[in-house]
Design a protein around this motif. Structure first.
Motif, PDB file in Angstrom:
ATOM      1  N   GLU A 292      25.559 107.245 129.196  1.00 29.18           N
ATOM      2  CA  GLU A 292      25.473 106.625 127.876  1.00 29.18           C
ATOM      3  C   GLU A 292      24.724 107.518 126.901  1.00 29.18           C
ATOM      4  N   GLY A 293      25.185 107.531 125.652  1.00 29.18           N
ATOM      5  CA  GLY A 293      24.476 108.180 124.556  1.00 29.18           C
ATOM      6  C   GLY A 293      24.237 109.663 124.742  1.00 29.18           C
ATOM      7  N   PRO A 294      23.116 110.145 124.205  1.00 29.36           N
ATOM      8  CA  PRO A 294      22.813 111.580 124.285  1.00 29.36           C
ATOM      9  C   PRO A 294      22.734 112.099 125.716  1.00 29.36           C
ATOM     10  N   ALA A 295      22.293 111.241 126.651  1.00 28.06           N
ATOM     11  CA  ALA A 295      22.204 111.669 128.044  1.00 28.06           C
ATOM     12  C   ALA A 295      23.581 112.008 128.598  1.00 28.06           C
ATOM     13  N   ALA A 296      24.600 111.249 128.173  1.00 29.48           N
ATOM     14  CA  ALA A 296      25.960 111.519 128.646  1.00 29.48           C
ATOM     15  C   ALA A 296      26.470 112.845 128.098  1.00 29.48           C
ATOM     16  N   ARG A 297      26.177 113.138 126.839  1.00 31.43           N
ATOM     17  CA  ARG A 297      26.606 114.409 126.262  1.00 31.43           C
ATOM     18  C   ARG A 297      25.908 115.583 126.946  1.00 31.43           C
ATOM     19  N   ALA A 298      24.611 115.430 127.182  1.00 33.21           N
ATOM     20  CA  ALA A 298      23.866 116.493 127.856  1.00 33.21           C
ATOM     21  C   ALA A 298      24.384 116.703 129.275  1.00 33.21           C
ATOM     22  N   GLN A 299      24.729 115.603 129.957  1.00 32.40           N
ATOM     23  CA  GLN A 299      25.234 115.715 131.323  1.00 32.40           C
ATOM     24  C   GLN A 299      26.610 116.386 131.349  1.00 32.40           C
ATOM     25  N   THR A 300      27.434 116.083 130.364  1.00 35.27           N
ATOM     26  CA  THR A 300      28.742 116.724 130.280  1.00 35.27           C
ATOM     27  C   THR A 300      28.595 118.231 130.118  1.00 35.27           C
ATOM     28  N   GLU A 301      27.665 118.652 129.264  1.00 29.87           N
ATOM     29  CA  GLU A 301      27.437 120.080 129.065  1.00 29.87           C
ATOM     30  C   GLU A 301      26.936 120.734 130.354  1.00 29.87           C
ATOM     31  N   LEU A 302      26.033 120.046 131.054  1.00 23.57           N
ATOM     32  CA  LEU A 302      25.504 120.590 132.300  1.00 23.57           C
ATOM     33  C   LEU A 302      26.600 120.701 133.357  1.00 23.57           C
ATOM     34  N   GLU A 303      27.452 119.691 133.437  1.00 23.89           N
ATOM     35  CA  GLU A 303      28.539 119.733 134.413  1.00 23.89           C
ATOM     36  C   GLU A 303      29.545 120.834 134.083  1.00 23.89           C
ATOM     37  N   GLN A 304      29.767 121.090 132.812  1.00 19.31           N
ATOM     38  CA  GLN A 304      30.651 122.190 132.438  1.00 19.31           C
ATOM     39  C   GLN A 304      30.081 123.526 132.897  1.00 19.31           C
ATOM     40  N   LEU A 305      28.769 123.699 132.766  1.00 15.96           N
ATOM     41  CA  LEU A 305      28.131 124.932 133.241  1.00 15.96           C
ATOM     42  C   LEU A 305      28.250 125.044 134.758  1.00 15.96           C
ATOM     43  N   ALA A 306      28.068 123.914 135.472  1.00 13.70           N
ATOM     44  CA  ALA A 306      28.207 123.930 136.925  1.00 13.70           C
ATOM     45  C   ALA A 306      29.640 124.244 137.330  1.00 13.70           C
ATOM     46  N   LEU A 307      30.591 123.667 136.624  1.00 16.43           N
ATOM     47  CA  LEU A 307      32.007 123.941 136.890  1.00 16.43           C
ATOM     48  C   LEU A 307      32.303 125.431 136.776  1.00 16.43           C
ATOM     49  N   GLN A 308      31.745 126.062 135.731  1.00 16.85           N
ATOM     50  CA  GLN A 308      31.973 127.496 135.528  1.00 16.85           C
ATOM     51  C   GLN A 308      31.381 128.345 136.646  1.00 16.85           C
ATOM     52  N   GLN A 309      30.284 127.883 137.243  1.00 15.47           N
ATOM     53  CA  GLN A 309      29.664 128.626 138.335  1.00 15.47           C
ATOM     54  C   GLN A 309      30.383 128.396 139.658  1.00 15.47           C
ATOM     55  N   LEU A 310      30.939 127.204 139.855  1.00  8.79           N
ATOM     56  CA  LEU A 310      31.621 126.878 141.105  1.00  8.79           C
ATOM     57  C   LEU A 310      33.040 127.433 141.170  1.00  8.79           C
ATOM     58  N   ALA A 311      33.687 127.566 140.012  1.00 13.14           N
ATOM     59  CA  ALA A 311      35.083 128.009 139.997  1.00 13.14           C
ATOM     60  C   ALA A 311      35.289 129.367 140.668  1.00 13.14           C
ATOM     61  N   PRO A 312      34.466 130.393 140.383  1.00 10.89           N
ATOM     62  CA  PRO A 312      34.667 131.681 141.052  1.00 10.89           C
ATOM     63  C   PRO A 312      34.445 131.614 142.562  1.00 10.89           C
ATOM     64  N   LEU A 313      33.791 130.553 143.046  1.00  4.35           N
ATOM     65  CA  LEU A 313      33.549 130.400 144.474  1.00  4.35           C
ATOM     66  C   LEU A 313      34.694 129.662 145.165  1.00  4.35           C
ATOM     67  N   GLY A 314      35.722 129.305 144.385  1.00  7.94           N
ATOM     68  CA  GLY A 314      36.876 128.626 144.954  1.00  7.94           C
ATOM     69  C   GLY A 314      36.762 127.119 144.983  1.00  7.94           C
ATOM     70  N   TRP A 315      35.750 126.569 144.275  1.00 10.07           N
ATOM     71  CA  TRP A 315      35.590 125.117 144.191  1.00 10.07           C
ATOM     72  C   TRP A 315      36.071 124.660 142.814  1.00 10.07           C
ATOM     73  N   ARG A 316      36.998 123.699 142.827  1.00  2.00           N
ATOM     74  CA  ARG A 316      37.641 123.277 141.585  1.00  2.00           C
ATOM     75  C   ARG A 316      37.595 121.763 141.436  1.00  2.00           C
ATOM     76  N   VAL A 317      37.453 121.305 140.199  1.00  2.00           N
ATOM     77  CA  VAL A 317      37.519 119.870 139.915  1.00  2.00           C
ATOM     78  C   VAL A 317      38.945 119.400 140.160  1.00  2.00           C
ATOM     79  N   ALA A 318      39.085 118.333 140.933  1.00  2.00           N
ATOM     80  CA  ALA A 318      40.406 117.838 141.305  1.00  2.00           C
ATOM     81  C   ALA A 318      41.111 117.208 140.116  1.00  2.00           C
TER      82      ALA A 318
END
Length: 220
Positions: A72-98
């Motif tokens: 909810e609210g600003p926490a949700a936006r901040a979490q989305t940004e953090l998850e995008q950064l994590a996604l970018q780090q996991l992708a080169p390791l062969g881990w992908r969001v389904a």
């Protein structure tokens, strides 16, 4: 929430003096000139409990998990940004969001981060913000140096903590945990979180045991 087994980074010596800080600035200016990068140094601990072992080979598919407070609210936006950064780090390791056309996700990934802003570094006194400060001078050669003069202004200090958990999507069992801690004056949040995630995922999915000090170069 950080694991109780996590050992926080050792505090920097409180005996640092203003002269030592000035000497560091002189060294940075004299040797680095207009430095194009800075270092984000993190204390990292990682734990792998793949069941059954060994660690799964790439590619792997996962979805992100969130706490109710992160939706909810600003926490949700901040979490989305953090998850995008994590996604970018996991992708080169062969881990992908389904996605809808991918196999059912085998894993659930949860990433959390927190920042504590302090008015000054732990080894500094609040009184350091007052009295004589330092100003920049230049030698005839053009080299910069610092000398007494002016009024010193207190500089905020940031303590950052980050954790990433991987759970078995079927059983909910935590099979991987990694934590990173970074303290310093830099406030370039997205880049610092990216560097901390990179450090936290070093040697994923089979990290060495024990606490590690990992420094990541970040462009300025």
């Amino acid at each position: 929430m950080m694991s109780p087994s996590y050992s926080a980074p050792r505090p920097r010596p409180r005996g640092w003096t203003r002269l030592a800080a000035v000497a560091g600035l002189v060294l940075t200016l004299g040797l680095g000139g207009c430095a194009s990068v800075y270092l984000v140094d993190s204390e990292v601990q990682s734990f792998a409990r793949w069941s059954p072992p060994p660690a799964p080979a790439a590619p792997q598919w996962y979805l992100f998990d969130r706490l109710p407070s992160q939706n909810e609210g600003p926490a949700a936006r901040a979490q989305t940004e953090l998850e995008q950064l994590a996604l970018q780090q996991l992708a080169p390791l062969g881990w992908r969001v389904a996605g809808t056309d991918d196999p059912a996700p085998t894993w659930r990934v949860q990433v959390q981060a927190s920042t504590l802003r302090l008015p000054h570094a732990p080894w500094e006194s609040p009184a350091d913000a007052f009295g004589p400060g330092y100003r920049m001078g230049r030698l005839p050669s053009g080299q910069a140096f610092w000398m007494p003069g002016g009024m010193r202004i207190a500089t905020p200090y940031y303590e950052r903590r980050l954790s990433l958990l991987v759970r078995d999507a079927r059983t909910g069992q935590v099979v991987y945990e990694t934590q990173a801690a970074h303290d310093g004056r830099w406030n370039d949040s997205p880049e610092i979180w990216r560097a901390m995630l990179s450090a936290a995922l070093r040697d994923f999915p089979q990290p060495p045991a024990g606490q590690r000090h990992i420094a990541i170069e970040v462009p300025r």
